[in-house]
Design a protein around this motif. Structure first.
Motif, PDB file in Angstrom:
ATOM      1  N   TYR A 142      -9.193   3.427  -2.010  1.00 16.19           N
ATOM      2  CA  TYR A 142      -7.836   2.893  -1.868  1.00 16.19           C
ATOM      3  C   TYR A 142      -7.207   3.281  -0.530  1.00 16.19           C
ATOM      4  CZ  TYR A 142      -7.605   1.519  -6.803  1.00 16.19           C
ATOM      5  OH  TYR A 142      -7.821   0.914  -8.007  1.00 16.19           O
ATOM      6  N   PHE A 143      -7.502   4.479  -0.078  1.00 15.93           N
ATOM      7  CA  PHE A 143      -6.880   4.983   1.151  1.00 15.93           C
ATOM      8  C   PHE A 143      -7.983   5.571   2.034  1.00 15.93           C
ATOM      9  CE2 PHE A 143      -4.060   5.607  -2.501  1.00 15.93           C
ATOM     10  CZ  PHE A 143      -3.024   4.745  -2.155  1.00 15.93           C
ATOM     11  N   PRO A 144      -8.755   4.722   2.730  1.00 14.75           N
ATOM     12  CA  PRO A 144      -9.909   5.195   3.498  1.00 14.75           C
ATOM     13  C   PRO A 144      -9.507   6.107   4.648  1.00 14.75           C
ATOM     14  CG  PRO A 144      -9.461   2.888   3.971  1.00 14.75           C
ATOM     15  CD  PRO A 144      -8.576   3.269   2.826  1.00 14.75           C
ATOM     16  N   ASP A 145     -10.303   7.155   4.837  1.00 15.39           N
ATOM     17  CA  ASP A 145     -10.073   8.064   5.957  1.00 15.39           C
ATOM     18  C   ASP A 145     -10.639   7.511   7.257  1.00 15.39           C
ATOM     19  OD1 ASP A 145      -8.823   9.962   4.323  1.00 15.39           O
ATOM     20  OD2 ASP A 145     -10.760  10.799   3.704  1.00 15.39           O
ATOM     21  N   ASP A 146     -11.670   6.676   7.135  1.00 17.77           N
ATOM     22  CA  ASP A 146     -12.291   6.094   8.324  1.00 17.77           C
ATOM     23  C   ASP A 146     -11.340   5.064   8.935  1.00 17.77           C
ATOM     24  OD1 ASP A 146     -13.851   5.012  10.271  1.00 17.77           O
ATOM     25  OD2 ASP A 146     -15.424   4.246   8.934  1.00 17.77           O
ATOM     26  N   PRO A 147     -10.932   5.249  10.185  1.00 15.90           N
ATOM     27  CA  PRO A 147     -10.007   4.285  10.804  1.00 15.90           C
ATOM     28  C   PRO A 147     -10.543   2.862  10.814  1.00 15.90           C
ATOM     29  CG  PRO A 147     -10.162   6.290  12.123  1.00 15.90           C
ATOM     30  CD  PRO A 147     -11.227   6.384  11.075  1.00 15.90           C
ATOM     31  N   ALA A 148     -11.873   2.724  10.916  1.00 14.41           N
ATOM     32  CA  ALA A 148     -12.454   1.386  10.955  1.00 14.41           C
ATOM     33  C   ALA A 148     -12.297   0.659   9.629  1.00 14.41           C
ATOM     34  CB  ALA A 148     -13.944   1.472  11.324  1.00 14.41           C
ATOM     35  N   ALA A 149     -12.139   1.405   8.520  1.00 17.69           N
ATOM     36  CA  ALA A 149     -12.010   0.795   7.196  1.00 17.69           C
ATOM     37  C   ALA A 149     -10.565   0.548   6.808  1.00 17.69           C
ATOM     38  CB  ALA A 149     -12.677   1.682   6.143  1.00 17.69           C
ATOM     39  N   ARG A 150      -9.638   1.051   7.617  1.00 20.23           N
ATOM     40  CA  ARG A 150      -8.222   0.850   7.292  1.00 20.23           C
ATOM     41  C   ARG A 150      -7.786  -0.551   7.696  1.00 20.23           C
ATOM     42  NH1 ARG A 150      -6.235   6.376  10.215  1.00 20.23           N
ATOM     43  NH2 ARG A 150      -7.410   7.841   8.887  1.00 20.23           N
ATOM     44  N   PRO A 151      -7.036  -1.228   6.862  1.00 27.44           N
ATOM     45  CA  PRO A 151      -6.563  -2.560   7.225  1.00 27.44           C
ATOM     46  C   PRO A 151      -5.511  -2.487   8.320  1.00 27.44           C
ATOM     47  CG  PRO A 151      -5.564  -1.857   5.165  1.00 27.44           C
ATOM     48  CD  PRO A 151      -6.588  -0.820   5.522  1.00 27.44           C
ATOM     49  N   ALA A 152      -5.481  -3.541   9.144  1.00 20.48           N
ATOM     50  CA  ALA A 152      -4.483  -3.587  10.211  1.00 20.48           C
ATOM     51  C   ALA A 152      -3.077  -3.618   9.640  1.00 20.48           C
ATOM     52  CB  ALA A 152      -4.723  -4.804  11.100  1.00 20.48           C
ATOM     53  N   GLU A 153      -2.930  -4.193   8.475  1.00 20.11           N
ATOM     54  CA  GLU A 153      -1.656  -4.215   7.783  1.00 20.11           C
ATOM     55  C   GLU A 153      -1.911  -4.017   6.301  1.00 20.11           C
ATOM     56  OE1 GLU A 153      -1.282  -9.063   7.340  1.00 20.11           O
ATOM     57  OE2 GLU A 153      -0.122  -8.012   8.876  1.00 20.11           O
ATOM     58  N   GLU A 154      -0.876  -3.794   5.529  1.00 18.51           N
ATOM     59  CA  GLU A 154      -1.010  -3.539   4.099  1.00 18.51           C
ATOM     60  C   GLU A 154      -1.753  -4.685   3.419  1.00 18.51           C
ATOM     61  OE1 GLU A 154      -1.422  -1.892   0.972  1.00 18.51           O
ATOM     62  OE2 GLU A 154       0.065  -0.761   2.116  1.00 18.51           O
ATOM     63  N   ASP A 155      -2.890  -4.376   2.764  1.00 17.96           N
ATOM     64  CA  ASP A 155      -3.658  -5.425   2.099  1.00 17.96           C
ATOM     65  C   ASP A 155      -3.453  -5.415   0.584  1.00 17.96           C
ATOM     66  OD1 ASP A 155      -5.057  -3.195   1.311  1.00 17.96           O
ATOM     67  OD2 ASP A 155      -6.991  -3.872   2.044  1.00 17.96           O
ATOM     68  N   ASN A 156      -2.566  -4.544   0.098  1.00 18.29           N
ATOM     69  CA  ASN A 156      -2.167  -4.548  -1.310  1.00 18.29           C
ATOM     70  C   ASN A 156      -3.316  -4.265  -2.267  1.00 18.29           C
ATOM     71  OD1 ASN A 156       0.588  -5.224  -0.734  1.00 18.29           O
ATOM     72  ND2 ASN A 156      -0.068  -7.343  -0.390  1.00 18.29           N
ATOM     73  N   ARG A 157      -4.330  -3.553  -1.801  1.00 19.34           N
ATOM     74  CA  ARG A 157      -5.440  -3.229  -2.696  1.00 19.34           C
ATOM     75  C   ARG A 157      -5.003  -2.286  -3.819  1.00 19.34           C
ATOM     76  NH1 ARG A 157      -9.641  -0.174   1.193  1.00 19.34           N
ATOM     77  NH2 ARG A 157      -8.787  -1.655   2.698  1.00 19.34           N
ATOM     78  N   ALA A 158      -3.897  -1.580  -3.616  1.00 18.31           N
ATOM     79  CA  ALA A 158      -3.410  -0.672  -4.658  1.00 18.31           C
ATOM     80  C   ALA A 158      -2.976  -1.416  -5.914  1.00 18.31           C
ATOM     81  CB  ALA A 158      -2.249   0.166  -4.130  1.00 18.31           C
ATOM     82  N   ALA A 159      -2.836  -2.744  -5.834  1.00 18.35           N
ATOM     83  CA  ALA A 159      -2.418  -3.527  -7.000  1.00 18.35           C
ATOM     84  C   ALA A 159      -3.485  -3.569  -8.081  1.00 18.35           C
ATOM     85  CB  ALA A 159      -2.069  -4.948  -6.574  1.00 18.35           C
ATOM     86  N   PHE A 160      -4.722  -3.209  -7.745  1.00 16.80           N
ATOM     87  CA  PHE A 160      -5.839  -3.368  -8.667  1.00 16.80           C
ATOM     88  C   PHE A 160      -6.248  -2.034  -9.267  1.00 16.80           C
ATOM     89  CE2 PHE A 160      -5.891  -6.758  -5.589  1.00 16.80           C
ATOM     90  CZ  PHE A 160      -6.060  -7.886  -6.381  1.00 16.80           C
ATOM     91  N   PHE A 161      -6.540  -2.048 -10.542  1.00 20.36           N
ATOM     92  CA  PHE A 161      -6.957  -0.836 -11.254  1.00 20.36           C
ATOM     93  C   PHE A 161      -8.391  -0.471 -10.863  1.00 20.36           C
ATOM     94  CE2 PHE A 161      -3.973  -0.032 -15.048  1.00 20.36           C
ATOM     95  CZ  PHE A 161      -2.869  -0.357 -14.291  1.00 20.36           C
ATOM     96  N   PRO A 162      -8.782   0.782 -11.038  1.00 19.47           N
ATOM     97  CA  PRO A 162     -10.050   1.252 -10.463  1.00 19.47           C
ATOM     98  C   PRO A 162     -11.296   0.988 -11.292  1.00 19.47           C
ATOM     99  CG  PRO A 162      -8.880   3.081 -11.470  1.00 19.47           C
ATOM    100  CD  PRO A 162      -7.972   1.885 -11.596  1.00 19.47           C
ATOM    101  N   GLY A 163     -11.173   0.503 -12.530  1.00 20.85           N
ATOM    102  CA  GLY A 163     -12.342   0.418 -13.406  1.00 20.85           C
ATOM    103  C   GLY A 163     -13.461  -0.436 -12.843  1.00 20.85           C
ATOM    104  N   PHE A 164     -13.146  -1.669 -12.468  1.00 23.65           N
ATOM    105  CA  PHE A 164     -14.199  -2.547 -11.939  1.00 23.65           C
ATOM    106  C   PHE A 164     -14.779  -2.008 -10.631  1.00 23.65           C
ATOM    107  CE2 PHE A 164     -15.764  -6.116  -9.441  1.00 23.65           C
ATOM    108  CZ  PHE A 164     -16.616  -6.738 -10.346  1.00 23.65           C
ATOM    109  N   PRO A 165     -13.971  -1.582  -9.659  1.00 25.78           N
ATOM    110  CA  PRO A 165     -14.574  -1.022  -8.438  1.00 25.78           C
ATOM    111  C   PRO A 165     -15.473   0.186  -8.701  1.00 25.78           C
ATOM    112  CG  PRO A 165     -12.280  -1.561  -8.044  1.00 25.78           C
ATOM    113  CD  PRO A 165     -12.505  -1.723  -9.520  1.00 25.78           C
TER     114      PRO A 165
END
Length: 409
Positions: free
Chosen positions: A97-120
């Motif tokens: 949800y909150f990647p430490d790698d700068p390359a994996a961070r979105p340029a802007e908020e991608d709202n991935r926090a809206a999804f629950f963690p079970g499927f991932p």
């Protein structure tokens, strides 16, 4: 929905010569998961045949609608399943949800926090054995869907005159207009793989298994909390023996995974409701009264303010909402209060946003709908043919719409 009105389950409808193979055990007997019987194997064969048919639709769509109109090859065939929400699940599974790698961070908020963690989480585990992320997601849904249809058929046998009619409910689900979402890397199949066995366990008064499976469902979708509420209502209506009453604390178990997830979000963002706020940003799921939501959706569907592709989808949203309301009325009339509670909570959550969104997809999770339709068509072959003749073409059209990337315009 007039197809299912007035067809509440009748205890005397099951002939003595055809007892349901999944009849609940006698009180006091601990239920154990039965092995697959002939009826289950028939259901799985039907499931695999429909998966093959959907794969054929995906193959043809890849060739007919390539990304480049001048392409001479369709590219990766599984790419047709890499649409919309799948990319959120992929990023969560791969980067968190909150990647430490700068390359994996979105340029802007991608709202991935809206999804629950079970499927991932499940996707990441399967990826350890299956290197291709998309194939891993398809495999999760394939296996989960198999579990779900067997459980659906076993539940349906408790409501239908003949045990074999459980396949009818399964076919209605698999041929429903939005059935494509059961096959791609989305949460519907995995949710049903937990929710339907949980409900089956509750019908057999195995509250420990029901609570544990419902807890797994709440890791996948917020709808798991609606399932937990339905289980609580069912417990209150059916718990009679002292041993059952002592097991009521188990009903709190499904709330634990969401609470842990909210705690994680609070630790990372200072906002335990970050998932809800992400939904508001990305999908306009801020609260509005039901009549405001209906009015806004109606204007979007018929007000000629949006392209026709969008307007058609909002028309489907309105139809799905009406179907859900009629389903709740049917369940209340049939005195099936737990299932009515489950569907009503789903409708409230989806019907109080700025406008309706994903209501047809949510309909896949309303198992009483498919069982009710199956019951209504058992002795009505013409009605059965009519339902399939309407549902199957819509299912194919919407599958092509999804695979070609035209679902949202």
């Amino acid at each position: 929905m007039t197809l299912i009105a007035g067809h509440a389950p009748r205890a005397e409808a099951t002939p003595a010569a055809h007892p349901p193979p999944s009849r609940p055990p006698a009180p006091g007997r601990r239920w154990r998961l039965p092995r697959l019987d002939a009826a289950d194997r028939d259901v799985l064969l039907l499931y695999l045949l429909t998966r093959a048919a959907l794969a054929l639709v995906a193959y043809c769509t890849a060739w007919l609608f390539p990304h480049d109109p001048e392409a001479r090859t369709p590219g990766r065939l599984v790419a047709v399943a890499e649409r919309w929400d799948w990319n959120h699940y992929l990023r969560i599974a791969r980067d968190g949800y909150f990647p430490d790698d700068p390359a994996a961070r979105p340029a802007e908020e991608d709202n991935r926090a809206a999804f629950f963690p079970g499927f991932p989480l499940v996707l990441r585990l399967v990826h350890l054995a299956v290197p291709d992320w998309t194939v891993a997601g398809l495999l999760v849904s394939l296996v989960a869907g198999a579990v779900a249809v067997v459980a659906l058929a076993r539940i349906a046998r408790l409501h239908l005159p003949i045990a074999a009619d459980g396949r009818r409910a399964v076919l209605l689900l698999l041929a429903s207009p939005c059935a494509v979402f059961l096959a791609v890397g989305y949460t519907e199949a995995l949710f049903l793989a937990f929710a339907l066995p949980a409900w089956l366990a509750a019908l057999r008064r195995d509250w420990g298994a029901a609570a544990l499976l419902a807890a797994c469902a709440t890791t996948v979708r917020v709808s798991g909390l609606f399932l937990a509420a339905a289980l609580a209502v069912h417990f209150l209506l059916t718990a009679r023996a002292r041993g059952d009453l002592r097991r009521w604390p188990l009903l709190a178990l499904p709330a634990l995974p969401p609470l842990l997830h909210f705690g994680y979000l609070y630790a990372r963002t200072g906002d335990p409701m970050a998932w809800k706020h992400a939904q508001e940003r990305g999908w306009y799921r801020d609260f509005h009264t039901p009549w405001e939501s209906w009015s806004t959706t109606w204007d979007a569907a018929f007000g000629h303010a949006h392209p026709t592709s969008y307007a058609l989808l909002w028309q489907a949203e309105l139809l799905a909402m009406v179907t859900g309301l009629l389903l709740v009325a049917y369940l209340l009339r049939a005195r099936r209060l737990p299932e009515a509670c489950y569907v009503a909570l789903s409708l409230w959550a989806l019907g109080t946003s700025y406008w309706y969104m994903s209501v047809p997809r949510a309909g896949l999770l309303w198992w009483p709908l498919w069982i009710g339709l199956a019951r209504a068509t058992v002795d009505r072959p013409r009605l059965w043919a009519a339902v399939l003749c309407l549902s199957v073409p819509l299912s194919v059209v919407l599958a092509v719409t999804f695979f070609s990337g035209r679902w949202a315009g």
